[in-house]
Design a protein around this motif. Structure first.
Motif, PDB file in Angstrom:
ATOM      1  N   GLU A  85       0.827  -1.196   0.000  1.00 38.01           N
ATOM      2  CA  GLU A  85       0.000   0.000   0.000  1.00 38.01           C
ATOM      3  C   GLU A  85       0.868   1.256   0.000  1.00 38.01           C
ATOM      4  O   GLU A  85       0.583   2.223  -0.723  1.00 38.01           O
ATOM      5  CB  GLU A  85      -0.923  -0.008   1.212  1.00 38.01           C
ATOM      6  CG  GLU A  85      -1.808   1.224   1.314  1.00 38.01           C
ATOM      7  CD  GLU A  85      -2.651   1.231   2.583  1.00 38.01           C
ATOM      8  OE1 GLU A  85      -3.836   1.603   2.493  1.00 38.01           O
ATOM      9  OE2 GLU A  85      -2.122   0.868   3.653  1.00 38.01           O
ATOM     10  N   ALA A  86       1.922   1.258   0.802  1.00 42.85           N
ATOM     11  CA  ALA A  86       2.797   2.423   0.871  1.00 42.85           C
ATOM     12  C   ALA A  86       3.469   2.696  -0.469  1.00 42.85           C
ATOM     13  O   ALA A  86       3.549   3.847  -0.926  1.00 42.85           O
ATOM     14  CB  ALA A  86       3.857   2.214   1.955  1.00 42.85           C
ATOM     15  N   LEU A  87       3.945   1.650  -1.143  1.00 48.20           N
ATOM     16  CA  LEU A  87       4.609   1.825  -2.430  1.00 48.20           C
ATOM     17  C   LEU A  87       3.639   2.304  -3.500  1.00 48.20           C
ATOM     18  O   LEU A  87       4.021   3.045  -4.406  1.00 48.20           O
ATOM     19  CB  LEU A  87       5.274   0.510  -2.858  1.00 48.20           C
ATOM     20  CG  LEU A  87       6.520   0.110  -2.068  1.00 48.20           C
ATOM     21  CD1 LEU A  87       6.970  -1.281  -2.455  1.00 48.20           C
ATOM     22  CD2 LEU A  87       7.643   1.127  -2.287  1.00 48.20           C
ATOM     23  N   GLU A  88       2.388   1.881  -3.419  1.00 50.70           N
ATOM     24  CA  GLU A  88       1.409   2.314  -4.408  1.00 50.70           C
ATOM     25  C   GLU A  88       0.954   3.753  -4.164  1.00 50.70           C
ATOM     26  O   GLU A  88       0.672   4.491  -5.105  1.00 50.70           O
ATOM     27  CB  GLU A  88       0.209   1.364  -4.416  1.00 50.70           C
ATOM     28  CG  GLU A  88       0.539  -0.019  -4.973  1.00 50.70           C
ATOM     29  CD  GLU A  88      -0.674  -0.918  -5.060  1.00 50.70           C
ATOM     30  OE1 GLU A  88      -1.760  -0.511  -4.600  1.00 50.70           O
ATOM     31  OE2 GLU A  88      -0.549  -2.039  -5.598  1.00 50.70           O
ATOM     32  N   LEU A  89       0.898   4.172  -2.899  1.00 51.98           N
ATOM     33  CA  LEU A  89       0.455   5.521  -2.583  1.00 51.98           C
ATOM     34  C   LEU A  89       1.574   6.554  -2.728  1.00 51.98           C
ATOM     35  O   LEU A  89       1.299   7.731  -2.985  1.00 51.98           O
ATOM     36  CB  LEU A  89      -0.088   5.572  -1.152  1.00 51.98           C
ATOM     37  CG  LEU A  89      -1.409   4.842  -0.892  1.00 51.98           C
ATOM     38  CD1 LEU A  89      -1.763   4.904   0.589  1.00 51.98           C
ATOM     39  CD2 LEU A  89      -2.537   5.429  -1.730  1.00 51.98           C
ATOM     40  N   ALA A  90       2.815   6.129  -2.576  1.00 51.66           N
ATOM     41  CA  ALA A  90       3.938   7.064  -2.648  1.00 51.66           C
ATOM     42  C   ALA A  90       4.036   7.677  -4.041  1.00 51.66           C
ATOM     43  O   ALA A  90       3.677   7.060  -5.042  1.00 51.66           O
ATOM     44  CB  ALA A  90       5.236   6.352  -2.287  1.00 51.66           C
ATOM     45  N   ARG A  91       4.518   8.909  -4.085  1.00 55.53           N
ATOM     46  CA  ARG A  91       4.733   9.627  -5.332  1.00 55.53           C
ATOM     47  C   ARG A  91       6.212   9.952  -5.481  1.00 55.53           C
ATOM     48  O   ARG A  91       6.998   9.759  -4.560  1.00 55.53           O
ATOM     49  CB  ARG A  91       3.895  10.915  -5.352  1.00 55.53           C
ATOM     50  CG  ARG A  91       2.386  10.663  -5.355  1.00 55.53           C
ATOM     51  CD  ARG A  91       1.955  10.010  -6.664  1.00 55.53           C
ATOM     52  NE  ARG A  91       0.504   9.852  -6.758  1.00 55.53           N
ATOM     53  CZ  ARG A  91      -0.142   8.730  -6.490  1.00 55.53           C
ATOM     54  NH1 ARG A  91       0.539   7.666  -6.064  1.00 55.53           N
ATOM     55  NH2 ARG A  91      -1.445   8.644  -6.639  1.00 55.53           N
ATOM     56  N   ASP A  92       6.586  10.435  -6.657  1.00 54.48           N
ATOM     57  CA  ASP A  92       7.976  10.805  -6.885  1.00 54.48           C
ATOM     58  C   ASP A  92       8.462  11.738  -5.775  1.00 54.48           C
ATOM     59  O   ASP A  92       7.805  12.730  -5.453  1.00 54.48           O
ATOM     60  CB  ASP A  92       8.131  11.517  -8.233  1.00 54.48           C
ATOM     61  CG  ASP A  92       7.998  10.572  -9.420  1.00 54.48           C
ATOM     62  OD1 ASP A  92       8.074   9.351  -9.209  1.00 54.48           O
ATOM     63  OD2 ASP A  92       7.828  11.065 -10.551  1.00 54.48           O
ATOM     64  N   GLY A  93       9.610  11.417  -5.181  1.00 54.40           N
ATOM     65  CA  GLY A  93      10.192  12.241  -4.130  1.00 54.40           C
ATOM     66  C   GLY A  93       9.836  11.818  -2.720  1.00 54.40           C
ATOM     67  O   GLY A  93      10.420  12.326  -1.768  1.00 54.40           O
ATOM     68  N   ASP A  94       8.891  10.888  -2.563  1.00 52.60           N
ATOM     69  CA  ASP A  94       8.502  10.435  -1.223  1.00 52.60           C
ATOM     70  C   ASP A  94       9.485   9.398  -0.683  1.00 52.60           C
ATOM     71  O   ASP A  94      10.294   8.829  -1.417  1.00 52.60           O
ATOM     72  CB  ASP A  94       7.095   9.829  -1.254  1.00 52.60           C
ATOM     73  CG  ASP A  94       6.012  10.894  -1.437  1.00 52.60           C
ATOM     74  OD1 ASP A  94       6.320  12.078  -1.281  1.00 52.60           O
ATOM     75  OD2 ASP A  94       4.868  10.519  -1.752  1.00 52.60           O
ATOM     76  N   THR A  95       9.385   9.151   0.614  1.00 50.09           N
ATOM     77  CA  THR A  95      10.223   8.157   1.285  1.00 50.09           C
ATOM     78  C   THR A  95       9.333   7.129   1.970  1.00 50.09           C
ATOM     79  O   THR A  95       8.334   7.483   2.598  1.00 50.09           O
ATOM     80  CB  THR A  95      11.132   8.817   2.340  1.00 50.09           C
ATOM     81  OG1 THR A  95      11.989   9.772   1.700  1.00 50.09           O
ATOM     82  CG2 THR A  95      11.990   7.778   3.055  1.00 50.09           C
ATOM     83  N   VAL A  96       9.700   5.854   1.834  1.00 47.68           N
ATOM     84  CA  VAL A  96       8.994   4.762   2.510  1.00 47.68           C
ATOM     85  C   VAL A  96       9.950   4.171   3.540  1.00 47.68           C
ATOM     86  O   VAL A  96      10.967   3.571   3.188  1.00 47.68           O
ATOM     87  CB  VAL A  96       8.523   3.681   1.523  1.00 47.68           C
ATOM     88  CG1 VAL A  96       7.842   2.536   2.271  1.00 47.68           C
ATOM     89  CG2 VAL A  96       7.579   4.273   0.481  1.00 47.68           C
TER      90      VAL A  96
END
Length: 243
Positions: free
Chosen positions: A125-136
């Motif tokens: 879910e985190a990888l799908e919601l993240a956008r360019d520039g985000d950190t997981v």
């Protein structure tokens, strides 16, 4: 056809990537993948696919070329909107996992607080919601997966360590565990444990690689790859892809 039936945009991108790999002249596959990448927020990768679609059109396809040009204009407008929103707000940090170590019950070595922090126990879910520039940020623990994860965006995926026992984050499952198509993604301090795929698994090198880089650049630092059996640690699929 498999991509059209797939509900998950990330998995659809994986199918379309295989289609492009088997036949680089498939303009429809590039266009479909660009749409899925745009839906995922991977605008830079989507732009690259629209440009690839334009490059393989023939002179006799004037109408289709015009349609592709219009689509390219729309995706560029979308990218400009994303860049504008990035300039107005700081990137989001997605924190994945439990707040305490499963081994010693202590907390992670870092605390994540603030209005741009999103917490979830689901790495997909985190990888799908993240956008360019985000950190997981992946908290200490073992994360089991049966079908791996796909990274089409410019994100930083980072494992955290327990403040007391030093345990880290481990992603475990049959290969491929992580597949990247991002122009510039990074993975730090995260361990990958490839386990047997079962008697029905395809015995080919592509399927047996723990990490696969389809295109763009994937940077690894402080990561450990553990392979059971005759698996490949990492496989770079296309010319120009970098690991």
């Amino acid at each position: 056809q498999l991509a059209a039936q797939e509900r998950s945009p990330a998995q659809a991108v994986a199918f379309l990537t295989l289609a492009v790999r088997n036949d680089p002249g498939q303009r429809e596959a590039y266009l479909a993948r660009a749409t899925k990448l745009r839906d995922l927020g991977a605008c830079e990768a989507a732009i690259a696919d629209y440009n690839a679609a334009l490059a393989i059109q023939t002179p006799s396809e004037g109408l289709q070329s015009g349609e592709v040009s219009d689509a390219l204009g729309r995706i560029r407008e979308g990218l400009a909107a994303v860049e504008e929103s990035r300039a107005q707000a700081s990137p989001t940090i997605f924190v994945v996992g439990r707040s305490s170590c499963l081994g010693c019950r202590s907390g992670p070595s870092e605390l994540f607080v603030g209005p741009r922090v999103v917490r979830t126990e689901n790495l997909r879910e985190a990888l799908e919601l993240a956008r360019d520039g985000d950190t997981v940020e992946v908290l200490p623990g073992v994360y089991e997966t049966s079908r791996g994860y796909f990274v089409p965006k410019n994100v930083v995926l980072r494992g955290c360590r327990c403040s007391s026992c030093g345990a880290g984050a481990v992603v475990r499952g049959p290969p491929p565990i992580l597949q990247s198509f991002a122009p510039d993604a990074e993975v730090r301090d995260l361990d990958f444990h490839g386990c047997p795929r079962g008697p029905q698994a395809q015995e080919d090198a592509d399927a047996n690689a723990v990490l696969r880089v389809f295109g763009g650049s994937l940077r690894l630092s402080g990561c450990r790859l553990r392979c059971e059996g005759c698996y490949i640690g990492a496989l770079v699929e296309y010319p120009g892809a970098r690991l």
